[in-house]
Design an enzyme around this catalytic site. Sequence first.
Site, short mmCIF file in Angstrom:
data_model
loop_
_atom_site.label_atom_id
_atom_site.label_comp_id
_atom_site.label_asym_id
_atom_site.label_seq_id
_atom_site.Cartn_x
_atom_site.Cartn_y
_atom_site.Cartn_z
N ARG A 89 10.05 -26.37 54.64
CA ARG A 89 11.22 -26.54 53.48
C ARG A 89 11.36 -27.68 52.82
NH1 ARG A 89 13.48 -21.84 52.95
NH2 ARG A 89 14.63 -21.82 55.39
N TYR A 90 11.36 -28.82 53.54
CA TYR A 90 11.63 -30.00 53.35
C TYR A 90 10.66 -30.97 53.41
CZ TYR A 90 16.23 -28.03 53.62
OH TYR A 90 17.48 -27.11 53.58
N ARG A 93 10.38 -32.63 57.44
CA ARG A 93 10.57 -32.10 58.82
C ARG A 93 10.06 -30.51 58.80
NH1 ARG A 93 14.52 -33.33 55.33
NH2 ARG A 93 16.30 -31.85 55.02
N CYS A 102 15.92 -13.89 72.82
CA CYS A 102 17.32 -14.59 72.83
C CYS A 102 18.16 -14.02 74.19
CB CYS A 102 18.29 -14.53 71.60
SG CYS A 102 17.41 -14.84 69.97
N CYS A 106 22.41 -11.13 68.31
CA CYS A 106 23.60 -11.26 67.71
C CYS A 106 23.29 -10.42 66.41
CB CYS A 106 23.83 -12.85 66.86
SG CYS A 106 23.97 -14.01 68.22
N CYS A 109 22.22 -11.90 62.84
CA CYS A 109 21.20 -12.75 62.95
C CYS A 109 20.36 -13.05 61.64
CB CYS A 109 20.18 -12.35 63.96
SG CYS A 109 18.83 -13.63 64.24
N ARG A 111 17.54 -13.97 61.42
CA ARG A 111 16.14 -13.70 61.68
C ARG A 111 15.89 -12.15 62.36
NH1 ARG A 111 15.14 -19.46 63.18
NH2 ARG A 111 14.69 -20.61 61.10
N ASP A 268 23.85 -15.93 55.70
CA ASP A 268 22.66 -15.66 54.87
C ASP A 268 22.73 -14.19 54.22
OD1 ASP A 268 21.56 -18.20 54.81
OD2 ASP A 268 20.56 -17.62 56.59
N ASP A 305 22.71 -21.66 52.68
CA ASP A 305 21.16 -21.82 52.20
C ASP A 305 20.85 -20.96 51.18
OD1 ASP A 305 18.81 -22.85 53.62
OD2 ASP A 305 19.34 -22.30 55.57
N LYS A 312 19.44 -25.96 51.98
CA LYS A 312 20.82 -26.08 52.02
C LYS A 312 21.77 -26.78 50.91
CE LYS A 312 20.64 -25.71 57.24
NZ LYS A 312 19.07 -26.23 57.17
S1 SF4 Z 1 21.51 -15.86 65.75
FE1 SF4 Z 1 19.65 -14.72 66.06
S2 SF4 Z 1 18.41 -16.24 66.84
FE2 SF4 Z 1 20.38 -17.13 67.14
S3 SF4 Z 1 20.87 -16.30 69.16
FE3 SF4 Z 1 21.68 -14.62 67.81
S4 SF4 Z 1 20.02 -13.23 67.69
FE4 SF4 Z 1 19.16 -15.19 68.49
#
Ligand code: SF4
Length: 343
Positions: A89-90, A93, A102, A106, A109, A111, A268, A305, A312
Amino acid sequence: MEVWERIHSGSIQTPSELPEPLIPDEDIKTVIDKYPMKINPYILSLIKEENDPIYRQFIPSLKEINDHKGKEDPLKEEEMSPAPCIIKRYPDRVVFLVSSQCASYCRFCNRKRMVGRSKIRYNDIIDSISYIRSDRSIRDVLLSGGDPLILPDRDLFNILTRLREIPHVEIIRIGTRIPCSLPQRITPELVKMLKGFHPLYINIHFNHPSEITPQSSRACNMLADAGIPLGSQSVLLRGINDDHHTIKRLMQMLLKIRVRPYYLFQADRVKGTSHFWTPLEKGIEIIKSLIGHTSGLCIPHFVVDLPGGGGKVPLIPQFLLSKDRDGLVFKNYQGKPYHYPFP
Ligand code: SF4
């Protein structure tokens, strides 16, 4: 099997495995068919009661599949992917997605579209490293996922070794939640291995003071003792940490375990997470309430973002009140006006 592997292998993946008082009233099977559930026994031990801040982060809710506002990939990461596991995106990097797994999943998340799904293929990792080697503008690589530190030591070592062989890669960073969500994974062997890849930076995802425990403190101290600079990344989450007392305490506790507050993210606009979103003003208000009331070291950058892949942008509270013939007028952290003369 190492201690962390044993803990991880005891993860809960269906609601019926939860202790009885924590089983949600809703039927969440349809939720976890779409967005997998994983809660390891360590994270489970941090949940004290239904709807506490850890519960809300990890126990699925029907709200996830009833969200009609979010988008699968609002940051257009897939469109900005010149190689299988790369997001660029930049200019200088890249993000390198080395794992889709993971230590626990979460619910907010960003993603959600990929975590806990099929594992990333070895050939895709190799193709991504070839891409990084071929693009001499890349001087900084951020390993992300999923969680890079869920990989076995051997796989991480191989990836880091190949990246370190590329002359134009100056900096390697790792974005992880493991020191918070499975701190037992930070073993002396892992730390010793990581130490061989300096300059290496680690950003750790913590969201609430109750995530800072003797175990997570020990994990962060081990990494810091290895000379790895540690920064924090937190997400502002409705009903979990969206008040200035919680964020202030979190940032102060992070500094105590040698993690420098770095980013506080606006959540997000990801599909399945809209019940966690806060108004943009909330984050600005929280940062404003920290300035002057705690040390600058404790104050993260509040960033959004931009949807569409714009990158960002920091959101900063305003302290400039007005301009007159002789200079500028600012208000200080107590709201009192002060004049700053032109040179
Ligand atoms: S935010 Fe998403 S990528 Fe990060 S630890 Fe939690 S589930 Fe995994």
